[in-house]
Design a protein around this motif. Structure first.
Motif: not given
Ligand code: HEC
Ligand code: HEC
Length: 350
Positions: A221, A303, A329, A332, A334-335
Motif C-alpha cells: 500500500l 484499500s 480487502f 480485512k 489495514v492499519n
C-alpha cells in the motif's frame, strides 16, 4: 445477397426473475487470459450505420445509456459511474471488457448459483455492484436497449468478418436479445454459425481484461500510494473522487468513496483492477506502469472505503466468508481499520 438464418427452433431459456433477497453472484470473476500480441480483434461497425427503425432506436438508446448512465441516476444508478468508465470506448475497446465479446459469451452456466446467467443477468450484476444501484427489470426498456446495443456491436463486427458487410444487422425481438449470442438456438447468419459454433463464442480475442503476471513482491500500500500520487492523482484527484459536475456526471470517475463502485463489484478485487489498470491506465498512455506498480496501485485504490456490499446482512465477517474468498480487502484490517466496517450506503436509489 439475402441473409439466411439458422432456423433452429428458438427455445427460451429459463430466465428466472429470482427475488433479490439472496443476491446471486453475478459479478463472478471472468476467466482471464494473457494478452496475445498476434490477436485480431473484432471491429464493431460505426454508429452511423445503425438503422432508423424500431430496432435501431433500441440500439441507439442502449448506446446512450451506456455512455451516459447518469440518465438512470436515482432510478437504477446510485453513484457517479457510467458503464463506459470500465468498458472503455463505449464498450468497443478490446481488453477493456468489450461488449461484443461479452455478448457472445452468454448464456453461461455458473456453478456458484447453479443457474444459467443470461446476458441480461450479467448486466443486472453491474447495476447492483459497479453502479451501486438497483437493476432494471428484465423486460424494462433499459435492459432491452443495453442488450440490443451489445448485440449490434457483436453481430455487425461478425457480419463484416464474414462477407456480409452490406447487410444491416438483423433485428431481434426483445426476449432473444436478452439471452445472449452463445445460445445454441441463437439466430444468426449461417456462415457465422458455422464458423463460430456456440462453444467457441465465449472466448473471442480481447474479452475481459488481460491477465498479467503475478507480482514479484507482495503488493504494498505504501508503494501503491506513491504510484497513485505520481500517475493517477492528476486526474482521479488525491482524494480519489475524480471530477464530476453537479449532476453527478463524472468526467473522471471516483475510485473510492460514496460515489464509487461498491464492495461487491468486480473492480474491488485486486487482481481484476490490476489487470484493468495495467492495460488501460493512465488514460491515453496504456501499458506504461510496470506489472509491480499495477498491483501496488490496485491494492492502494482497493484499500479505501466505498459503498457496502449489497449482500451484507449485518455481519461483516459472515459476508466476507460467504462472498469474499478472493483477492480483496473487504473485512480485512489495514492499519487498524477494518474495511467495510464503516462503508457508505449501498443502493441509495429510490
Ligand atoms: C467500476 C467498473 C465497472 C462499471 C462502472 C461497469 N462495469 Fe461491467 N464489468 C466490470 C468488471 C470488473 C467486470 C468483470 C470483469 C472480470 O471479471 O474480468 C464487468 C463485466 C461486465 C459484463 C460481462 C463481460 C464479459 O465478458 O462477460 C458486462 C456485459 C458488463 N460488465 C456490462 C456493464 C454495463 C451495462 C454497465 C453499466 C450499467 C457496467 N458494466 C458498468 C466493471 C464495471
Ligand atoms: C489522464 C487522466 C487519467 C489518469 C492519469 C488516470 N486515469 Fe483512470 N480513468 C480516467 C478516465 C477518464 C476514466 C474513465 C474512462 C472512460 O470513461 O473512458 C478512468 C477510469 C479508471 C478506472 C475505472 C474504474 C471506475 O471506477 O470507473 C480505474 C480503476 C482507474 N481509472 C484507475 C486509474 C489508476 C490506478 C491510475 C494511475 C495509474 C489512473 N487511473 C490514471 C482518467 C485517468
Amino acid at each position: 445477397m439475402k441473409v439466411i438464418y439458422s432456423l433452429l427452433a428458438f427455445s427460451m431459456l429459463s430466465v428466472s426473475a429470482k427475488a433479490n433477497t439472496e443476491l446471486p453472484d453475478r459479478q463472478a470473476e471472468l476467466p482471464a487470459a494473457k494478452k496475445n500480441s498476434q490477436a485480431e480483434y473484432l471491429v464493431p461497425r460505426d454508429l452511423t450505420t445503425i438503422t432508423n427503425d424500431e430496432f435501431g432506436e433500441k440500439v441507439k438508446l442502449g448506446y446512450s445509456l451506456f455512455v451516459n448512465s447518469q440518465q438512470m441516476r436515482g432510478k437504477y444508478v446510485g453513484n457517479n459511474q457510467n458503464c463506459v468508465n470500465c468498458h472503455m470506448e463505449a464498450g468497443r475497446k478490446a481488453n477493456s471488457a468489450p461488449l461484443w465479446a461479452a455478448y457472445m459469451a452468454y448464456p453461461a452456466y455458473r456453478k456458484k448459483n447453479d443457474r444459467v446467467n443470461s446476458y441480461a443477468d450479467r448486466i443486472q450484476g453491474c447495476f447492483t455492484y459497479s453502479m451501486n444501484g438497483k437493476p432494471p427489470a428484465y423486460d424494462s426498456p433499459e435492459l432491452v436497449a443495453l442488450s440490443a446495443y451489445a448485440y449490434w456491436l457483436a453481430m455487425g463486427g461478425l457480419m463484416d468478418q464474414h462477407g456480409l458487410e452490406n447487410e444491416p444487422v438483423p433485428a431481434l425481438d426483445d426476449k432473444q436479445l436478452q439471452i445472449g449470442g452463445k445460445a445454441e438456438s441463437f439466430p444468426m447468419p449461417d456462415v457465422i454459425a458455422q464458423a463460430l459454433p456456440a462453444d467457441k463464442r465465449g472466448s473471442l480475442a480481447g474479452r475481459g481484461y488481460p491477465k498479467i503476471a503475478n507480482p514479484e513482491l507482495e503488493p504494498s500500500l505504501e508503494r501503491g500510494m506513491q504510484v497513485y500520487a505520481d500517475n493517477c492523482a492528476a486526474c482521479h484527484m488525491k482524494d480519489g473522487q475524480g471530477v464530476s459536475d453537479s449532476d453527478g456526471h463524472s468526467y473522471i470517475p471516483p475510485l473510492w468513496g460514496k460515489n464509487a463502485y461498491n464492495w461487491g463489484a468486480g473492480m474491488h478485487r485486486i487482481n481484476t483492477a490490476a489487470y484493468f489498470i495495467y492495460e488501460n491506465m493512465p488514460l491515453g498512455k496504456s501499458v506504461q506502469l510496470t506489472v509491480q506498480e499495477a498491483w501496488d496501485v490496485s491494492a492502494y485504490v482497493n484499500s479505501q472505503e466505498r459503498p457496502q456490499d449489497p449482500r451484507y446482512r449485518g455481519s461483516l465477517e459472515e459476508n466476507r466468508k460467504k462472498y469474499h474468498a478472493h483477492d480483496g480487502f473487504y473485512g480485512k484490517s489495514v492499519n487498524g481499520y477494518t474495511l467495510g466496517s464503516n462503508a457508505f450506503p449501498s443502493a441509495v436509489v429510490k
